[in-house]
Design a protein around this motif. Structure first.
Motif, PDB file in Angstrom:
ATOM      1  N   ASP A   1       0.552  -1.413   0.227  1.00  0.00           N
ATOM      2  CA  ASP A   1      -0.286  -0.477  -0.153  1.00  0.00           C
ATOM      3  C   ASP A   1       0.904   1.081   0.126  1.00  0.00           C
ATOM      4  O   ASP A   1       1.947   1.701   0.936  1.00  0.00           O
ATOM      5  CB  ASP A   1      -0.972   0.058   1.022  1.00  0.00           C
ATOM      6  CG  ASP A   1      -2.194   1.050   0.701  1.00  0.00           C
ATOM      7  OD1 ASP A   1      -2.604   1.250   0.120  1.00  0.00           O
ATOM      8  OD2 ASP A   1      -1.959   2.315   1.935  1.00  0.00           O
TER       9      ASP A   1
ATOM     10  N   ASP B   1      -4.333   6.854  -1.213  1.00  0.00           N
ATOM     11  CA  ASP B   1      -3.425   5.415  -1.056  1.00  0.00           C
ATOM     12  C   ASP B   1      -3.856   4.641  -2.666  1.00  0.00           C
ATOM     13  O   ASP B   1      -4.705   4.920  -3.201  1.00  0.00           O
ATOM     14  CB  ASP B   1      -3.824   4.786   0.211  1.00  0.00           C
ATOM     15  CG  ASP B   1      -5.196   3.828   0.273  1.00  0.00           C
ATOM     16  OD1 ASP B   1      -5.531   3.379   0.409  1.00  0.00           O
ATOM     17  OD2 ASP B   1      -6.068   5.415   0.547  1.00  0.00           O
TER      18      ASP B   1
ATOM     19  N   THR C   1      -2.798   0.688  -4.421  1.00  0.00           N
ATOM     20  CA  THR C   1      -2.003   0.018  -4.220  1.00  0.00           C
ATOM     21  C   THR C   1      -0.821  -0.942  -5.034  1.00  0.00           C
ATOM     22  O   THR C   1      -1.436  -0.452  -6.341  1.00  0.00           O
ATOM     23  CB  THR C   1      -3.126  -1.056  -4.052  1.00  0.00           C
ATOM     24  OG1 THR C   1      -4.144  -1.265  -2.550  1.00  0.00           O
ATOM     25  CG2 THR C   1      -2.913  -3.324  -4.653  1.00  0.00           C
TER      26      THR C   1
END
Length: 123
Positions: free
Chosen positions: A26, A49, A51
């Motif tokens: 992350d 954020d 991935t």
């Protein structure tokens, strides 16, 4: 890898993933206001954020490596993956950057791609 964890453009590539070949990460994306000031205090300007997955494959036949590389060659593609933070399967748009593999030619002339790995970065 027994669990269904990697679908790209509707194709199931879960069995292509090597044992321990699924790495989840992350990443925070900060804006211009983030950084450390002269008083040593850290300021955050969290925008999002995202991935990132690092996928490593078992040895693949030419037809298998061609199939997965073709699916991730697009600028953006839909992928259904296992998300460590959410604890469930999620569907997002991803892009891939670095892709690498080693060609091994067997005695019978068949080409096998060893160590195929690539990153998947959430859009």
């Amino acid at each position: 890898m027994a669990r269904k964890v990697l679908f790209i453009n509707g194709h199931d590539y879960s069995d292509f993933v090597a044992e321990d070949g699924y790495q989840w990460e992350d990443n925070d994306i900060d804006g211009d206001g983030a950084g450390r000031a002269m008083d040593t205090m850290m300021d955050r300007d969290l925008l999002a954020d995202k991935t990132k997955l690092q996928i490593s494959c078992r040895d693949l036949l030419q037809s298998e490596s061609s199939a997965i590389l073709t699916d991730i060659k697009q600028e953006f593609y839909e992928a259904t993956v296992l998300d460590a933070c959410k604890g469930k399967i999620t569907c997002q748009m991803y892009t891939s950057s670095r892709k690498a593999a080693i060609a091994v030619i067997r005695d019978d002339g068949e080409v096998v791609w060893s160590g195929l790995s690539f990153s998947m970065i959430e859009r």
